[in-house]
Design an enzyme around this catalytic site. Structure first.
Site, PDB file in Angstrom:
ATOM      1  N   LYS A  44      92.459 -74.860  71.670  1.00  0.00           N
ATOM      2  CA  LYS A  44      92.374 -73.782  71.174  1.00  0.00           C
ATOM      3  C   LYS A  44      93.557 -73.069  70.654  1.00  0.00           C
ATOM      4  CE  LYS A  44      92.315 -71.932  76.069  1.00  0.00           C
ATOM      5  NZ  LYS A  44      91.496 -71.539  77.045  1.00  0.00           N
ATOM      6  N   TYR A  65     118.164 -52.387  63.578  1.00  0.00           N
ATOM      7  CA  TYR A  65     117.426 -51.163  63.569  1.00  0.00           C
ATOM      8  C   TYR A  65     117.795 -50.444  65.084  1.00  0.00           C
ATOM      9  CZ  TYR A  65     114.343 -53.248  60.132  1.00  0.00           C
ATOM     10  OH  TYR A  65     113.870 -53.929  58.961  1.00  0.00           O
TER      11      TYR A  65
HETATM   12  C1  LIG Z   1      91.929 -71.952  78.238  1.00  0.00           C
HETATM   13  C2  LIG Z   1      90.984 -72.889  79.305  1.00  0.00           C
HETATM   14  C3  LIG Z   1      91.682 -73.735  80.081  1.00  0.00           C
HETATM   15  C4  LIG Z   1      92.884 -74.262  80.179  1.00  0.00           C
HETATM   16  O1  LIG Z   1      93.504 -73.378  81.083  1.00  0.00           O
HETATM   17  P1  LIG Z   1      94.940 -73.612  81.261  1.00  0.00           P
HETATM   18  O2  LIG Z   1      95.493 -72.496  82.228  1.00  0.00           O
HETATM   19  O3  LIG Z   1      95.792 -73.458  80.182  1.00  0.00           O
HETATM   20  O4  LIG Z   1      95.102 -75.116  81.730  1.00  0.00           O
HETATM   21  C5  LIG Z   1      90.565 -74.344  80.627  1.00  0.00           C
HETATM   22  N1  LIG Z   1      89.151 -74.046  80.778  1.00  0.00           N
HETATM   23  C6  LIG Z   1      88.664 -73.028  80.158  1.00  0.00           C
HETATM   24  C7  LIG Z   1      87.394 -72.623  79.923  1.00  0.00           C
HETATM   25  C8  LIG Z   1      89.796 -72.266  79.276  1.00  0.00           C
HETATM   26  O5  LIG Z   1      88.994 -70.985  78.506  1.00  0.00           O
END
Ligand SMILES: *Cc1c(COP(=O)(O)O)cnc(C)c1O
Length: 352
Positions: free
Chosen positions: A34, A248
């Protein structure tokens, strides 16, 4: 036109992390990709990982990401971790995406060919059916031939105190007992590192850990390697005279003549603006201070005494220089935010 910042991605580091995590968990992995693969670049990460036997499939948070991922022909299952809108279900089903269900109300709209991983809310209180509803929803899905998996998400696996994660796993075990034989998964990266093998689990979903980062108290569990090294180009080099200020707000004033490099990375590329005043870059084997406020597209760096020229590439963070955890701490953000914030102007380069 040439990019001014590059994220170099190590396919070896990613493979090393996935092998280690899969072995530690004792199961194949679902790699969360993601948010552009945690900022690393979806295309590059898929290319680097799709042949790995430790990888069962990929997970995404948005239908748009699912469609993008399928278009890359990953050759592995794609799991959508959130609810889709009713008018997206058919297209996602046609794409072969494993859908999310977190309420009994969602069943009616599912196309007959849909396949689902049922989400159970054991304590995160974000998504999922309640544990006491799960068996009923699961059986309905089974009657329709649609139940392909069962999962939950741990809210505090990165806490040294694992009691709440254990309570969640306990609740999940009760649900699994009511739906025997359904492939189950629960552990995120911290969960894999903290628990190792979890009885009855078919898969695990380590995200940040796959990209090379662990909570500090779990850093010794596995030798993870950061996948991303961020580099940026020097645009100009000039001398700041004693008494003059930089950037800045004039937050930094030279006490003596200072050689400053203007480096072409800024907060629009994901370098945290709030790191101003603490930030450093890695130049020719040394840490050098960022001068004054970080700008949208650039930052100024003290390179006094060094031979730095326009066009040189400097290391912003990486495995052997400054770790992202340190940059994130300067910026007051989590490593997750730092990495997912790496901007679209940054070129992703995949190498071994
Ligand atoms: C993002 C996510 C993960 C991975 O989590 P990490 O903390 O990056 O290991 C796993 N399961 C779900 C449902 C998530 O949304």
């Amino acid at each position: 036109m040439q990019p001014r910042a590059r994220a170099h991605l190590s396919a070896d580091a990613l493979a090393h992390n996935l092998r280690g995590l899969s072995e530690h968990a004792g199961v194949p992995l679902i790699l969360p990709v993601k948010a552009n693969a945690y900022g690393h670049g979806l295309k590059e990460v898929v290319r680097a990982s799709r042949e790995l036997p430790q990888l069962w499939g990929y997970a995404v948070a948005m239908p748009l990401e699912a469609a993008e991922l399928v278009a890359l022909n990953p050759g592995k299952p794609v799991l959508l971790l959130t609810p889709a809108a009713p008018d997206e279900l058919r297209e996602l089903t046609d794409l072969g995406v494993l859908l999310h269900v977190s309420s009994p109300d969602e069943l009616a709209a599912l196309p007959p060919a849909a396949r689902v991983h049922l989400k159970v809310d054991t304590g995160m209180n974000r998504l999922g059916v309640r544990p006491e509803q799960a068996a009923e929803v699961g059986r309905k899905l089974q009657e329709r031939g649609q139940l392909a998996g069962l999962y939950t998400h741990l809210a505090s696996a990165d806490d040294p105190d694992l009691s709440s994660a254990r309570r969640q796993l306990e609740l999940f075990a009760q649900v699994r007992a009511e739906l025997p034989g359904v492939p189950a998964h629960a552990a995120n990266g911290a969960g894999v590192l903290a628990f190792g093998r979890l009885p009855g689990m078919a898969l695990a979903r380590p995200g940040l850990a796959s990209y090379g980062y662990a909570p500090a108290h779990l850093a010794q569990v596995l030798p993870l390697r950061p996948v991303m090294t961020l580099r940026a180009r020097v645009g100009a080099v000039h001398t700041v005279r004693a008494g003059e200020s930089v950037s800045y707000g004039g937050l930094w004033t030279a006490r003596q003549d200072t050689l400053a490099a203007t480096v072409q990375v800024g907060y629009a590329d994901g370098y945290p603006r709030n790191a101003s005043g603490q930030a450093q870059l890695w130049v020719q084997g040394q840490r050098r201070d960022v001068l004054g406020r970080i700008c949208m597209d650039q930052l100024m760096l003290d390179v006094s005494g060094l031979d730095v020229k326009p066009g040189d590439w400097l290391e912003v963070w990486g495995e052997d220089s400054i770790r992202p955890a340190e940059v994130a701490a300067w910026g007051g953000v989590a490593e997750y935010e730092l990495l997912t914030g790496v901007g679209t102007r940054v070129e992703r380069v995949l190498a071994d």
